[in-house]
Design a protein around this motif. Structure first.
Motif, short mmCIF file in Angstrom:
data_model
loop_
_atom_site.label_atom_id
_atom_site.label_comp_id
_atom_site.label_asym_id
_atom_site.label_seq_id
_atom_site.Cartn_x
_atom_site.Cartn_y
_atom_site.Cartn_z
N LYS A 156 0.83 -1.20 0.00
CA LYS A 156 0.00 0.00 0.00
C LYS A 156 0.87 1.26 0.00
O LYS A 156 0.61 2.20 -0.74
N THR A 157 1.93 1.25 0.80
CA THR A 157 2.85 2.40 0.85
C THR A 157 3.51 2.62 -0.51
O THR A 157 3.60 3.76 -0.98
N MET A 158 3.94 1.54 -1.16
CA MET A 158 4.57 1.68 -2.47
C MET A 158 3.57 2.18 -3.51
O MET A 158 3.90 3.00 -4.36
N ASP A 159 2.33 1.70 -3.43
CA ASP A 159 1.30 2.17 -4.36
C ASP A 159 1.02 3.65 -4.14
O ASP A 159 0.86 4.41 -5.10
N ASP A 160 0.95 4.08 -2.87
CA ASP A 160 0.74 5.50 -2.56
C ASP A 160 1.90 6.34 -3.09
O ASP A 160 1.70 7.41 -3.66
N PHE A 161 3.11 5.86 -2.92
CA PHE A 161 4.31 6.54 -3.43
C PHE A 161 4.21 6.71 -4.94
O PHE A 161 4.46 7.79 -5.48
N SER A 162 3.84 5.64 -5.60
CA SER A 162 3.73 5.67 -7.06
C SER A 162 2.67 6.68 -7.51
O SER A 162 2.89 7.44 -8.45
N ARG A 163 1.53 6.69 -6.84
CA ARG A 163 0.47 7.64 -7.19
C ARG A 163 0.92 9.08 -6.94
O ARG A 163 0.67 9.98 -7.74
N GLU A 173 6.30 7.60 -10.01
CA GLU A 173 7.29 6.58 -10.32
C GLU A 173 7.12 5.45 -9.33
O GLU A 173 6.62 5.63 -8.23
N THR A 174 7.51 4.28 -9.76
CA THR A 174 7.38 3.14 -8.88
C THR A 174 8.53 3.11 -7.90
O THR A 174 9.54 3.79 -8.08
N HIS A 175 8.39 2.31 -6.87
CA HIS A 175 9.46 2.12 -5.89
C HIS A 175 10.72 1.62 -6.60
O HIS A 175 11.82 2.07 -6.31
N GLU A 176 10.56 0.71 -7.56
CA GLU A 176 11.70 0.17 -8.30
C GLU A 176 12.37 1.27 -9.13
O GLU A 176 13.59 1.30 -9.24
N ASP A 177 11.57 2.18 -9.74
CA ASP A 177 12.14 3.28 -10.51
C ASP A 177 13.03 4.13 -9.61
O ASP A 177 14.15 4.49 -9.97
N ALA A 178 12.52 4.44 -8.43
CA ALA A 178 13.28 5.26 -7.49
C ALA A 178 14.53 4.52 -7.03
O ALA A 178 15.60 5.12 -6.93
N ARG A 179 14.41 3.24 -6.80
CA ARG A 179 15.54 2.45 -6.33
C ARG A 179 16.61 2.30 -7.41
O ARG A 179 17.79 2.24 -7.11
N ASN A 180 16.18 2.25 -8.67
CA ASN A 180 17.12 2.03 -9.77
C ASN A 180 17.64 3.33 -10.38
O ASN A 180 18.44 3.29 -11.30
#
Length: 155
Positions: free
Chosen positions: A118-125, A129-136
């Protein structure tokens, strides 16, 4: 993934091959293809997690998995917990995949995973960007170094 399970496992155990598989799992491939690859590694996640270069593939597989596959991976890692705790890469995989919570209570682990998703989905919205985009993405220090190199070349 066109490789059979034995070939996929051989590639996963290879230092370069594991990074290629990790890139595939973290990349833009459809979730269905990623799941197909991860399922070929089932039964070997514990031993792979103990290998430094392959542990990244286990983490990427876990991150890309749906809840049902995540739980299967967690159960497998939990069954190898004692051996994994003895190695640095193994203990890191256990921590990053929340196997301590899985050990305490599978229901508690499910709640944590649902909350994380849910936190990752909220971040993306919120940030687009997705959590993976931010991480990469390229770290700020690396971007600064590249700008400095480009400026030196242009001088």
């Amino acid at each position: 993934c066109a490789l059979d399970a034995a070939s996929t496992l051989r590639v996963a155990r290879d230092p370069g091959g594991s990074r290629v598989l990790e890139a595939f799992v973290r990349g833009e491939a459809p979730a269905k293809l990623k799941a197909k690859l991860v399922k070929k590694l089932q039964g070997e996640m514990g031993p792979l997690a103990a290998i430094g270069h392959a542990s990244h593939l286990v983490e990427a597989s876990y991150a890309a998995a749906d809840m049902q596959l995540k739980e299967a991976i967690a159960a497998e890692l939990h069954s190898h917990r004692q051996e994994l705790e003895k190695s640095r890469p193994g203990s890191m995989v256990l921590r990053r995949c929340g196997i301590g919570a899985f050990h305490e209570s599978t229901e508690k682990w499910r709640q944590q995973q649902t909350s994380k998703q849910k936190t990752m989905d909220d971040f993306s919205r919120e940030f687009g960007e997705t959590h993976e985009d931010a991480r990469n993405s390229t770290p700020p220090v690396e971007r600064k170094r590249k700008r400095k190199q480009a400026a030196e070349v242009n001088e």
